[in-house]
Design an enzyme around this catalytic site. Sequence first.
Site, short mmCIF file in Angstrom:
data_model
loop_
_atom_site.label_atom_id
_atom_site.label_comp_id
_atom_site.label_asym_id
_atom_site.label_seq_id
_atom_site.Cartn_x
_atom_site.Cartn_y
_atom_site.Cartn_z
N CYS A 6 11.59 91.92 62.47
CA CYS A 6 10.83 92.88 61.67
C CYS A 6 9.49 92.27 61.26
O CYS A 6 9.42 91.17 60.70
CB CYS A 6 11.67 93.24 60.43
SG CYS A 6 10.72 94.07 59.16
N ASP A 32 -3.26 96.39 53.95
CA ASP A 32 -2.95 97.03 55.22
C ASP A 32 -3.98 96.61 56.27
O ASP A 32 -5.17 96.58 55.99
CB ASP A 32 -2.92 98.56 55.05
CG ASP A 32 -2.24 99.26 56.22
OD1 ASP A 32 -1.15 99.81 56.02
OD2 ASP A 32 -2.79 99.23 57.35
N HIS A 48 15.13 93.12 53.34
CA HIS A 48 14.87 94.10 54.40
C HIS A 48 15.78 95.31 54.30
O HIS A 48 16.99 95.17 54.26
CB HIS A 48 15.07 93.43 55.77
CG HIS A 48 14.99 94.36 56.93
ND1 HIS A 48 13.80 94.63 57.57
CD2 HIS A 48 15.93 95.10 57.54
CE1 HIS A 48 14.02 95.50 58.53
NE2 HIS A 48 15.30 95.80 58.54
N HIS A 99 10.69 98.83 57.67
CA HIS A 99 11.01 97.97 56.52
C HIS A 99 10.35 98.71 55.37
O HIS A 99 9.12 98.91 55.39
CB HIS A 99 10.43 96.57 56.72
CG HIS A 99 10.63 95.62 55.57
ND1 HIS A 99 11.11 94.32 55.73
CD2 HIS A 99 10.38 95.77 54.24
CE1 HIS A 99 11.15 93.72 54.54
NE2 HIS A 99 10.71 94.58 53.61
N HIS A 101 8.33 100.35 52.65
CA HIS A 101 7.04 99.95 52.07
C HIS A 101 6.43 101.11 51.32
O HIS A 101 6.61 102.27 51.67
CB HIS A 101 6.08 99.42 53.14
CG HIS A 101 5.91 100.32 54.33
ND1 HIS A 101 6.84 100.36 55.35
CD2 HIS A 101 4.95 101.20 54.65
CE1 HIS A 101 6.45 101.24 56.25
NE2 HIS A 101 5.30 101.78 55.86
#
Length: 112
Positions: A6, A32, A48, A99, A101
């Site tokens: 991941c 980002d 995770h 994952h 976010h």
Amino acid sequence: MIDKNCVFCRICGGQIPSSKVYEDEKMLVFKDIEPKAKVHLLAIPKDHFKLLSEMDCERAETLKYMLTKIPEIAKENGLENGYRLIINQGDDAGQTVFHLHIHILGGETLPW
Ligand code: AMP
Ligand code: ZN
């Protein structure tokens, strides 16, 4: 739990570089790589899990913790004038990283 395949777990582990703006034992916030606003941060739990739909009580506690921290992190990153939080769930929302976010968007007047 960590998933070695991941990308966000690998960012947590330092195997993939990122521009971190905040880190503690439970969460990480970084910039980002393809910002969709003047300020675009991603807040992730270190543990995770793929989807909001996998939420359970323990994960909800972490999410609650993250939501408690985000206002101060936003302020430290110049978002005193407001910001938007987004969680994309699944394909129709265009989720690309599996994952969990929270997108933190701001630094300008956001369209819609
Ligand atoms: P989502 O579409 O909700 O799954 O959002 C995933 C976000 O992760 C996108 O905005 C990507 O630009 C961002 N992203 C993907 N890889 C990285 C990376 N290595 N570092 C920072 N952001 C990333
Ligand atoms: Zn992960």
